[in-house]
Design a protein around this motif. Sequence first.
Motif, PDB file in Angstrom:
ATOM      1  N   SER A 260      20.204  20.123  22.952  1.00  0.00           N
ATOM      2  CA  SER A 260      21.410  20.404  22.198  1.00  0.00           C
ATOM      3  C   SER A 260      22.596  20.397  23.060  1.00  0.00           C
ATOM      4  CB  SER A 260      21.423  21.664  21.320  1.00  0.00           C
ATOM      5  OG  SER A 260      20.338  21.906  20.682  1.00  0.00           O
ATOM      6  N   LEU A 261      23.595  19.812  22.843  1.00  0.00           N
ATOM      7  CA  LEU A 261      24.912  19.604  23.742  1.00  0.00           C
ATOM      8  C   LEU A 261      25.975  20.693  23.436  1.00  0.00           C
ATOM      9  CD1 LEU A 261      25.063  15.790  23.975  1.00  0.00           C
ATOM     10  CD2 LEU A 261      23.982  17.306  25.517  1.00  0.00           C
ATOM     11  N   PHE A 262      26.611  20.942  24.069  1.00  0.00           N
ATOM     12  CA  PHE A 262      27.722  22.182  23.915  1.00  0.00           C
ATOM     13  C   PHE A 262      29.013  21.546  24.347  1.00  0.00           C
ATOM     14  CE2 PHE A 262      29.914  25.757  25.733  1.00  0.00           C
ATOM     15  CZ  PHE A 262      30.357  26.510  24.790  1.00  0.00           C
ATOM     16  N   THR A 263      29.898  21.945  23.615  1.00  0.00           N
ATOM     17  CA  THR A 263      31.550  21.563  23.759  1.00  0.00           C
ATOM     18  C   THR A 263      32.182  22.821  23.472  1.00  0.00           C
ATOM     19  OG1 THR A 263      31.229  19.220  23.162  1.00  0.00           O
ATOM     20  CG2 THR A 263      33.588  20.123  23.266  1.00  0.00           C
ATOM     21  N   GLY A 264      32.797  23.261  24.552  1.00  0.00           N
ATOM     22  CA  GLY A 264      33.669  24.535  24.337  1.00  0.00           C
ATOM     23  C   GLY A 264      33.985  25.287  25.775  1.00  0.00           C
ATOM     24  N   LYS A 265      34.309  26.509  25.954  1.00  0.00           N
ATOM     25  CA  LYS A 265      34.570  27.165  27.079  1.00  0.00           C
ATOM     26  C   LYS A 265      34.025  28.331  27.089  1.00  0.00           C
ATOM     27  CE  LYS A 265      39.678  25.432  26.862  1.00  0.00           C
ATOM     28  NZ  LYS A 265      41.015  25.623  26.612  1.00  0.00           N
ATOM     29  N   LEU A 266      33.992  28.904  28.310  1.00  0.00           N
ATOM     30  CA  LEU A 266      33.235  30.144  28.691  1.00  0.00           C
ATOM     31  C   LEU A 266      34.265  30.716  29.912  1.00  0.00           C
ATOM     32  CD1 LEU A 266      29.378  29.211  29.552  1.00  0.00           C
ATOM     33  CD2 LEU A 266      30.375  30.267  27.440  1.00  0.00           C
ATOM     34  N   PRO A 267      34.219  32.329  29.707  1.00  0.00           N
ATOM     35  CA  PRO A 267      35.064  32.879  30.789  1.00  0.00           C
ATOM     36  C   PRO A 267      34.480  32.771  32.210  1.00  0.00           C
ATOM     37  CG  PRO A 267      33.907  34.325  29.276  1.00  0.00           C
ATOM     38  CD  PRO A 267      33.841  33.156  28.695  1.00  0.00           C
ATOM     39  N   ALA A 268      35.235  32.773  32.994  1.00  0.00           N
ATOM     40  CA  ALA A 268      34.733  32.529  34.539  1.00  0.00           C
ATOM     41  C   ALA A 268      34.950  34.168  34.904  1.00  0.00           C
ATOM     42  CB  ALA A 268      35.533  31.702  35.246  1.00  0.00           C
ATOM     43  N   LYS A 269      35.503  35.070  34.335  1.00  0.00           N
ATOM     44  CA  LYS A 269      35.767  36.421  35.019  1.00  0.00           C
ATOM     45  C   LYS A 269      35.092  37.493  34.057  1.00  0.00           C
ATOM     46  CE  LYS A 269      38.016  35.240  38.671  1.00  0.00           C
ATOM     47  NZ  LYS A 269      37.341  35.407  40.016  1.00  0.00           N
ATOM     48  N   ASP A 270      34.248  37.126  33.106  1.00  0.00           N
ATOM     49  CA  ASP A 270      33.809  37.998  32.058  1.00  0.00           C
ATOM     50  C   ASP A 270      32.230  37.702  31.915  1.00  0.00           C
ATOM     51  OD1 ASP A 270      33.065  39.816  30.010  1.00  0.00           O
ATOM     52  OD2 ASP A 270      34.987  39.510  29.052  1.00  0.00           O
ATOM     53  N   LEU A 271      31.092  38.015  32.840  1.00  0.00           N
ATOM     54  CA  LEU A 271      29.983  37.652  32.488  1.00  0.00           C
ATOM     55  C   LEU A 271      29.323  38.006  31.164  1.00  0.00           C
ATOM     56  CD1 LEU A 271      27.538  36.203  33.901  1.00  0.00           C
ATOM     57  CD2 LEU A 271      26.984  38.233  34.866  1.00  0.00           C
ATOM     58  N   ASN A 272      29.483  39.142  30.763  1.00  0.00           N
ATOM     59  CA  ASN A 272      28.799  39.585  29.724  1.00  0.00           C
ATOM     60  C   ASN A 272      29.235  38.698  28.342  1.00  0.00           C
ATOM     61  OD1 ASN A 272      27.368  41.716  30.685  1.00  0.00           O
ATOM     62  ND2 ASN A 272      29.161  43.202  30.404  1.00  0.00           N
ATOM     63  N   THR A 273      30.424  38.275  28.333  1.00  0.00           N
ATOM     64  CA  THR A 273      30.920  37.539  27.122  1.00  0.00           C
ATOM     65  C   THR A 273      30.379  36.225  27.362  1.00  0.00           C
ATOM     66  OG1 THR A 273      33.008  38.682  26.941  1.00  0.00           O
ATOM     67  CG2 THR A 273      33.196  36.292  26.173  1.00  0.00           C
ATOM     68  N   ALA A 274      30.434  35.676  28.653  1.00  0.00           N
ATOM     69  CA  ALA A 274      29.778  34.107  28.778  1.00  0.00           C
ATOM     70  C   ALA A 274      28.437  34.302  28.375  1.00  0.00           C
ATOM     71  CB  ALA A 274      29.987  33.961  30.088  1.00  0.00           C
ATOM     72  N   LEU A 275      27.618  35.219  28.648  1.00  0.00           N
ATOM     73  CA  LEU A 275      25.975  35.316  28.400  1.00  0.00           C
ATOM     74  C   LEU A 275      26.140  35.460  26.753  1.00  0.00           C
ATOM     75  CD1 LEU A 275      24.889  37.876  31.060  1.00  0.00           C
ATOM     76  CD2 LEU A 275      24.794  35.371  31.019  1.00  0.00           C
TER      77      LEU A 275
END
Length: 299
Positions: A260-275
Amino acid sequence: MKKDRLLAKWLNDELSPDELAAFEASPDFEKYQKIKNYTAHLETGDLDENAMLSTILSQKKTAPKVVPLYKKWAFKAAAIFVLALGITFAMKVFVPQTETADFGKKTTFSLPDNSEVVLNSGSEIHYKKWNWNNNRHLELKGEAYFKVAKGRKFQVQTNLGKVTVLGTQFNVKARKNRFDVVCYEGRVKVNYNNIQVLLTHGQSVRFENGKQVKRTVNSSQPEWMDNQICFYKENIRTILDEVERQYNIKIDLNAKDTISLFTGKLPAKDLNTALQIISTTYHLEARKVSNNKIIFDEK
């Protein structure tokens, strides 16, 4: 010593008949005879001791020049300092320069022509300062954003391809077998294998596994400079690799579905939110086994 005494007695005519006969029979007698015959013609004048003494006393006495020890050390220290400056200058000018950004870090620096470079996490650049304005060429491993000052041709070389510009703003990313270039201002020429692509403002091109994908971007600079990790149709392994670089952590994936391919954004300063975003998107559960190790399991 015996030979010297015989020679002295011979020169003073003090040898007995037997001694004279023995001396004349010696192998060196002929040489001594020649020397005696030559010196017999030399004449020396009488030595006037009083005149010599007066001449010596009348000469102007010159004090010996003494260099203080501290001055000798000062000269040595100055020589060492000049040599060190020369070596430092050569190192800065002629030796290739390296700029790096460790995992979880970003590095901003200027090139000799005041072009600005921002290195993303886990990246490095090599270049030479010598004759830079006539040869603006550097090598990139990883990802970097460039704001190039106007001037001669500017080249960014990666292991996957080359980008050539005259004066513009662009982003280059070379990770594993994927090569991305985004033009934010001006024009850039991208070379990948035997393919050449010209990009203008707001255009992007990606090469991966021999495939080329072009798209339009609306941002004025890379999202990662605003502490956001942007993805466009990328698989989970690529996403986790980038999260590892940005947060300087290790991630293990215990899942079968990586298609499955993902298009979007992840925070680079908030690990919990990214996970949490990754877990929700791929139906995974994140476990922190240590401060720098994460494991994703299937739910």
